[in-house]
Design a protein around this motif. Structure first.
Motif, PDB file in Angstrom:
ATOM      1  N   MET A 197       0.833  -1.205   0.000  1.00 31.81           N
ATOM      2  CA  MET A 197       0.000   0.000   0.000  1.00 31.81           C
ATOM      3  C   MET A 197       0.868   1.256   0.000  1.00 31.81           C
ATOM      4  SD  MET A 197      -3.177  -0.873   2.586  1.00 31.81           S
ATOM      5  CE  MET A 197      -3.898   0.743   2.261  1.00 31.81           C
ATOM      6  N   SER A 198       1.858   1.294   0.879  1.00 34.20           N
ATOM      7  CA  SER A 198       2.699   2.492   0.984  1.00 34.20           C
ATOM      8  C   SER A 198       3.602   2.661  -0.229  1.00 34.20           C
ATOM      9  CB  SER A 198       3.534   2.438   2.263  1.00 34.20           C
ATOM     10  OG  SER A 198       4.326   1.266   2.314  1.00 34.20           O
ATOM     11  N   ILE A 199       4.069   1.558  -0.802  1.00 38.12           N
ATOM     12  CA  ILE A 199       4.904   1.642  -2.001  1.00 38.12           C
ATOM     13  C   ILE A 199       4.115   2.281  -3.150  1.00 38.12           C
ATOM     14  CG2 ILE A 199       5.999   0.266  -3.813  1.00 38.12           C
ATOM     15  CD1 ILE A 199       7.734   0.542  -1.374  1.00 38.12           C
ATOM     16  N   ALA A 200       2.840   1.912  -3.284  1.00 38.90           N
ATOM     17  CA  ALA A 200       2.001   2.506  -4.332  1.00 38.90           C
ATOM     18  C   ALA A 200       1.876   4.013  -4.128  1.00 38.90           C
ATOM     19  CB  ALA A 200       0.621   1.853  -4.330  1.00 38.90           C
ATOM     20  N   GLY A 201       1.693   4.430  -2.880  1.00 38.42           N
ATOM     21  CA  GLY A 201       1.591   5.858  -2.604  1.00 38.42           C
ATOM     22  C   GLY A 201       2.865   6.605  -2.928  1.00 38.42           C
ATOM     23  N   ILE A 202       4.011   5.998  -2.652  1.00 34.92           N
ATOM     24  CA  ILE A 202       5.300   6.636  -2.944  1.00 34.92           C
ATOM     25  C   ILE A 202       5.477   6.819  -4.446  1.00 34.92           C
ATOM     26  CG2 ILE A 202       7.810   6.316  -2.865  1.00 34.92           C
ATOM     27  CD1 ILE A 202       7.404   4.924  -0.162  1.00 34.92           C
ATOM     28  N   ILE A 203       5.202   5.788  -5.212  1.00 34.54           N
ATOM     29  CA  ILE A 203       5.386   5.860  -6.662  1.00 34.54           C
ATOM     30  C   ILE A 203       4.511   6.957  -7.267  1.00 34.54           C
ATOM     31  CG2 ILE A 203       5.067   4.598  -8.827  1.00 34.54           C
ATOM     32  CD1 ILE A 203       5.777   2.033  -7.329  1.00 34.54           C
ATOM     33  N   LEU A 204       3.251   7.001  -6.861  1.00 32.67           N
ATOM     34  CA  LEU A 204       2.323   7.988  -7.426  1.00 32.67           C
ATOM     35  C   LEU A 204       2.712   9.411  -7.046  1.00 32.67           C
ATOM     36  CD1 LEU A 204      -1.111   6.222  -6.821  1.00 32.67           C
ATOM     37  CD2 LEU A 204       0.091   6.456  -8.983  1.00 32.67           C
ATOM     38  N   ASN A 205       2.995   9.633  -5.776  1.00 34.73           N
ATOM     39  CA  ASN A 205       3.234  10.995  -5.305  1.00 34.73           C
ATOM     40  C   ASN A 205       4.608  11.525  -5.688  1.00 34.73           C
ATOM     41  OD1 ASN A 205       0.832  11.941  -3.599  1.00 34.73           O
ATOM     42  ND2 ASN A 205       1.158   9.870  -2.875  1.00 34.73           N
TER      43      ASN A 205
END
Length: 551
Positions: A197-205
């Motif tokens: 979940m957090s990895i997805a947020g990092i990539i997008l932001n």
């Protein structure tokens, strides 16, 4: 647009942009380490049944007496004799004492620890009848990435890119370390899901924060830099996995650095474009003046005021009164067309990509070597993609990368199995094209969606990508019906998706849209330009006709 002009006045690509882009991109070096970590932490070493506890293994032939052989003369991985078979070997040497009754392993397994001293497979015996649990761990991680893309994409549009990024760094560090100390598989899977979940947020932001602080002409460069960071991370993963083969230590090694990223991320400056689109003019002014000071443009920053911003960013302030949600992607016809087309591109790219990269042990060569080769092919592939993006545009780059990837995979499906070098070469080329497609789709999506819903749109695109990565392992099971069927499926989807690109507009040299109206205006201007060009072409034809009539 006015915002791009403001960035140019405050230094364009100045000291601030250089520092913040570098610090935002740095954590992406470990993205590949988390996404494909289980190629190493869940590697399956050679194994065979453990004989009963009272067996004297120091005695010659005692171990072999319990192990039936397969057609290649190797010990069976999941079967043992019900009683030791101590007869002489068969004359052809391909089978030893093969006449006895067999049964599944009842006392555990003995693993070859020469390459992988410890993996989650060897620690929790995820082999034979429990082999599917190994894939479950990776699938749950991808489910986490899917959930994170939806949740953190939405939160970033509501709370800002910087706040969500800070949270994601901390969550990745904590959950990654907890996974390294997990006492059993269910707890390990739970923390891997949270990490996803957090990895997805990092990539997008990371992508959005960088793009929104950069002038128009540098966006393609920033997108390519982000892609290169991910590619270099594949080299880094191969080196770390070789140097630290124990799975718990490797899990720690790729997670602890996120504490450092969490600490320095507090110094990031929130996107002024997001502030303005949210109607926070005071924070927009403060952010722009801070950037001006860092870039050595103090005088230009002092010229900015609330009145100047109100005049320059009238549209952004108006947009801030309109709250868009994910529902708008389907309710609004203009956004719905973008959403459906981009969803197909995201799904196809991720579906084929993970079909190739999550089966490194299937190539029959060193897993570390193939990891390096897969990383190396990205470097020239993404450079060529950058040239195409900047010269021909986003549409040709996106279409060509998907089409070539699909062709490579389809050809691989008809090449005989014994041509291993040629098949590996095709797979590497296909992987390079898919990496270029990922590089392009991140940039393309960010440029197509308006600011008011850009992060939500990126989140939904990433969600479709995760669906592709979840479905991809299931397709590999069709090899039991026909050995090359997975390759035909992996190749057909990208080829079909490449045709969807023609329905999307070109964004080369175009300013970022802030509202849906901007997208519609862009579509209207294109027919007008075509009509004007046709009228210009008709002028000389009319003049020549009048001359003929005069004669």
């Amino acid at each position: 647009m006015a915002f791009n002009d403001l960035l140019q006045q405050l230094g364009g690509v100045g000291r601030f942009q250089q520092i913040q882009v570098t610090l935002v991109v740095l954590p992406l070096l470990l993205m590949a380490s988390h996404n494909t970590l289980q190629n190493f932490t869940a590697a399956i070493p050679t194994h065979h049944c453990r004989p009963p506890a009272d067996t004297n293994l120091s005695k010659d032939g005692e171990l072999e007496a319990w192990l039936p052989r397969d057609r290649q003369g190797q010990p069976e991985s999941c079967l043992q004799f019900t009683s030791p078979q101590r007869g002489p070997p068969f004359p052809n040497g391909t089978e030893t004492n093969g006449g006895g009754a067999t049964e599944p392993c009842t006392n555990g397994w003995i693993y070859d620890n020469s390459t992988f001293p410890s993996t989650i497979v060897t620690e929790w015996d995820l082999v034979c009848s429990h082999r599917a649990l190994r894939q479950l761990a990776q699938s749950l991680y991808m489910v986490g990435v899917l959930l994170g893309a939806m949740v953190f994409g939405y939160l970033a549009d509501r709370l800002g890119r910087r706040k969500v990024l800070i949270l994601n760094y901390l969550q990745t560090a904590v959950t990654g370390i907890c996974a390294a100390f997990a006492p059993n598989l269910p707890i390990y899977c739970a923390f891997r899901l949270l990490s996803g979940m957090s990895i997805a947020g990092i990539i997008l932001n990371c992508m959005t924060l960088n793009v929104e602080w950069m002038p128009i002409h540098t966006r393609a460069f920033v997108g390519t830099l982000t892609g290169y960071a991910y590619s270099l991370g594949q080299f880094l993963l191969a080196g770390m996995a070789y140097a630290v083969p124990h799975w718990r230590h490797l899990q720690l090694l790729v997670s602890v650095p996120f504490f450092a990223f969490f600490i320095y991320s507090w110094f990031f400056i929130e996107s002024a474009r997001w502030y303005s689109s949210s109607g926070r003019l005071d924070l927009t002014l403060r952010a722009l003046q801070k950037v001006a000071r860092i870039n050595g443009k103090q005088e230009e920053g002092d010229k900015l005021s609330m009145e100047v911003l109100q005049a320059s960013l009238q549209k952004e302030l108006t947009m801030g009164k309109v709250q868009a949600s994910a529902k708008e992607l389907l309710c609004c016809p203009t956004l719905r067309r973008l959403f459906l087309c981009l969803s197909m591109l995201w799904f196809a790219t991720s579906f084929a990509y993970y079909g190739l990269v999550m089966d490194l042990q299937g190539f029959g060569v060193s897993i570390y070597l193939i990891q390096v080769i897969f990383g190396a092919v990205d470097l020239p592939a993404k450079f060529v993609c950058l040239l195409v993006i900047n010269s021909l545009g986003r549409r040709p780059a996106q279409m060509a990368s998907l089409l070539l990837a699909g062709i490579c995979i389809l050809v691989n499906g008809v090449v005989p199995q014994d041509h291993s070098i040629f098949r590996t070469t095709l797979a590497v080329l296909g992987k390079g094209c898919l990496a270029s497609s990922f590089n392009c789709i991140f940039l393309y999506t960010g440029e197509l969606y308006p600011t008011m819903i850009r992060q939500t749109g990126l989140g939904m695109g990433s969600t479709m990508a995760r669906l592709g990565s979840i479905v991809s392992p299931l397709v590999s099971m069709t090899s039991e019906l026909y050995p090359t069927m997975p390759l035909f499926i992996y190749g057909t989807i990208p080829v079909a998706a490449s045709a969807v690109v023609v329905l999307l507009p070109e964004t080369l040299g175009q300013p970022l849209p802030d509202t849906v109206q901007d997208i519609e205006n862009r579509r209207r201007r294109k027919p007008k330009r075509q009509q004007q060009e046709q009228q210009k072409q008709m002028v000389p034809l009319r003049a020549s006709a009048q001359e003929k009539n005069g004669l």
